[in-house]
Design an enzyme around this catalytic site. Structure first.
Site, PDB file in Angstrom:
ATOM      1  N   ASP A   1     -32.526  -5.529 -72.173  1.00 29.58           N
ATOM      2  CA  ASP A   1     -32.752  -4.830 -70.912  1.00 29.58           C
ATOM      3  C   ASP A   1     -33.839  -3.774 -71.016  1.00 29.58           C
ATOM      4  O   ASP A   1     -34.189  -3.304 -72.102  1.00 29.58           O
ATOM      5  CB  ASP A   1     -31.455  -4.181 -70.407  1.00 29.58           C
TER       6      ASP A   1
ATOM      7  N   GLN B   1     -33.796   0.843 -78.067  1.00 26.62           N
ATOM      8  CA  GLN B   1     -34.394   1.095 -79.377  1.00 26.62           C
ATOM      9  C   GLN B   1     -35.644   1.965 -79.260  1.00 26.62           C
ATOM     10  O   GLN B   1     -35.817   2.911 -79.994  1.00 26.62           O
ATOM     11  CB  GLN B   1     -34.752  -0.232 -80.060  1.00 26.62           C
TER      12      GLN B   1
ATOM     13  N   ALA C   1     -24.291  -6.682 -71.564  1.00 27.02           N
ATOM     14  CA  ALA C   1     -24.393  -5.403 -72.271  1.00 27.02           C
ATOM     15  C   ALA C   1     -24.278  -4.255 -71.269  1.00 27.02           C
ATOM     16  O   ALA C   1     -23.308  -4.176 -70.514  1.00 27.02           O
ATOM     17  CB  ALA C   1     -25.707  -5.364 -73.061  1.00 27.02           C
TER      18      ALA C   1
ATOM     19  N   ASP D   1     -25.237  -7.400 -83.236  1.00 31.00           N
ATOM     20  CA  ASP D   1     -26.171  -7.804 -82.195  1.00 31.00           C
ATOM     21  C   ASP D   1     -27.427  -6.932 -82.193  1.00 31.00           C
ATOM     22  O   ASP D   1     -28.525  -7.416 -81.900  1.00 31.00           O
ATOM     23  CB  ASP D   1     -25.493  -7.732 -80.829  1.00 31.00           C
ATOM     24  N   GLY D   2     -27.284  -5.638 -82.505  1.00 29.02           N
ATOM     25  CA  GLY D   2     -28.453  -4.767 -82.527  1.00 29.02           C
ATOM     26  C   GLY D   2     -29.460  -5.201 -83.571  1.00 29.02           C
ATOM     27  O   GLY D   2     -30.672  -5.178 -83.331  1.00 29.02           O
TER      28      GLY D   2
ATOM     29  N   LEU E   1     -23.493  -5.032 -67.544  1.00 27.28           N
ATOM     30  CA  LEU E   1     -22.104  -5.387 -67.235  1.00 27.28           C
ATOM     31  C   LEU E   1     -21.266  -4.134 -67.039  1.00 27.28           C
ATOM     32  O   LEU E   1     -20.463  -4.043 -66.097  1.00 27.28           O
ATOM     33  CB  LEU E   1     -21.523  -6.246 -68.365  1.00 27.28           C
TER      34      LEU E   1
ATOM     35  N   ALA F   1     -24.826   4.133 -60.983  1.00 26.11           N
ATOM     36  CA  ALA F   1     -24.231   5.162 -60.131  1.00 26.11           C
ATOM     37  C   ALA F   1     -25.136   5.498 -58.952  1.00 26.11           C
ATOM     38  O   ALA F   1     -25.593   6.643 -58.816  1.00 26.11           O
ATOM     39  CB  ALA F   1     -23.915   6.411 -60.956  1.00 26.11           C
TER      40      ALA F   1
END
Length: 297
Positions: A155, A253, A196, A80-81, A199, A219
């Site tokens: 994202d 990235q 990703a 996927d990357g 989630l 968090a």
């Protein structure tokens, strides 16, 4: 069945350092796929870095942008990357992408490497499902000037420093103040990226047909700060109020170091990534397989 795609580009995963045995297997797989595509009546062009890294010969060699401009279809072999990187860079060409999975998860590279010879011929003949994915256009603005500009398919993440405490972030949507949030960070994810990092941080999974973003705190200090689902026509602005060594990541990235007062803006890109899947493909099949649903008792 005759291919409706005359010029087909081939791209392999070549960035990561891998053992010699793995590299040899990857080269053999790419050579086999190139030979297979030629046998289907396609003119194969190999992306320049792929050809150089694996020593592939016997086919036209083009750099990535020339490949996107010249080809009717691009086949990406990797995980996927790899597909995320190719999708971002070729989206403005509108060329359709097919993913052969040589990675681990394979949410968007969904054709198994050992099954491509069976799956690809009907797709090359025009029997496929089409799937468009939105891109996010993100900018880092400092003192009124853009200091960083990037596209993301998964994202945009604002993170605290590795050894520092929480960051405080001021969040706005279309210029309307939402909240000041203290947390380890904040994720703005597309439907593609909702499975990703978002989630794992407790966000919902968005069907790729949904025109929306999900904004997920990492968090949070206040537990009532929950994920928000927003329409993708809005602009999200995140300002770093406090916190040391914070950064912004775009598909994990590219990286921008942040200073207090920096604003990260996220809006929908004018470009979309166009994926082709086997006929009958659904997003639910992918979730069931990759997340191991319906397994066990």
């Amino acid at each position: 069945m005759k291919s409706i795609f005359r010029q087909v580009g081939l791209i392999g995963k070549y960035h990561a350092a891998v053992p010699a045995g793995v590299a040899a297997a990857s080269r053999a797989a790419l050579e086999d796929i190139a030979h297979f595509l030629s046998g289907q009546g396609c003119e194969v062009a190999v992306e320049r870095e792929t050809a150089s890294s694996f020593g592939l010969v016997g086919h036209a060699v083009l750099d990535l942008q020339a490949l996107g401009a010249a080809c009717d279809l691009v086949v990406v072999v990797g995980g996927d990357g790899t597909m995320l990187g190719v999708g971002r860079q070729l989206a403005h060409h509108g060329v359709p992408l097919v993913g052969i999975n040589q990675g681990r998860l394979g949410f968007i590279t969904d054709i198994p490497l050992d099954g491509y010879a069976t799956v690809l011929p009907p797709m090359l003949a025009g029997q496929y499902a089409e799937d468009f994915r939105t891109l996010m256009h993100a900018r880092v603005v400092r003192d009124g000037h853009c200091v960083f500009d990037a596209l993301a398919m998964n994202d945009v993440v604002v993170n605290r420093g590795a050894t520092s405490g929480m960051v405080e972030l001021r969040v706005e949507v279309d210029g309307h103040f939402v909240a000041n949030q203290r947390a380890d960070g904040l994720i703005v994810a597309s439907p593609t990226g909702s499975t990703a990092y978002a989630l794992s941080a407790g966000g919902p999974m968005l069907h790729p047909g949904n025109p929306g973003w999900v904004m997920v705190p990492i968090a949070p200090h206040t537990l009532s700060n929950r994920p928000l689902v927003l329409p993708d026509h809005v602009e999200i602005a995140i300002e770093l109020v406090s916190g040391r060594d914070a950064s912004a990541n775009f598909d994990m990235q590219s990286l921008a170091s942040l200073l207090h007062g920096d604003r990260i803006t996220v809006r929908r890109s004018q470009h979309r990534v166009r994926f082709l899947h086997p006929r009958g493909w659904t997003w639910f099949d992918t979730l069931r397989k990759k997340l191991h649903w319906n397994e066990g008792a």
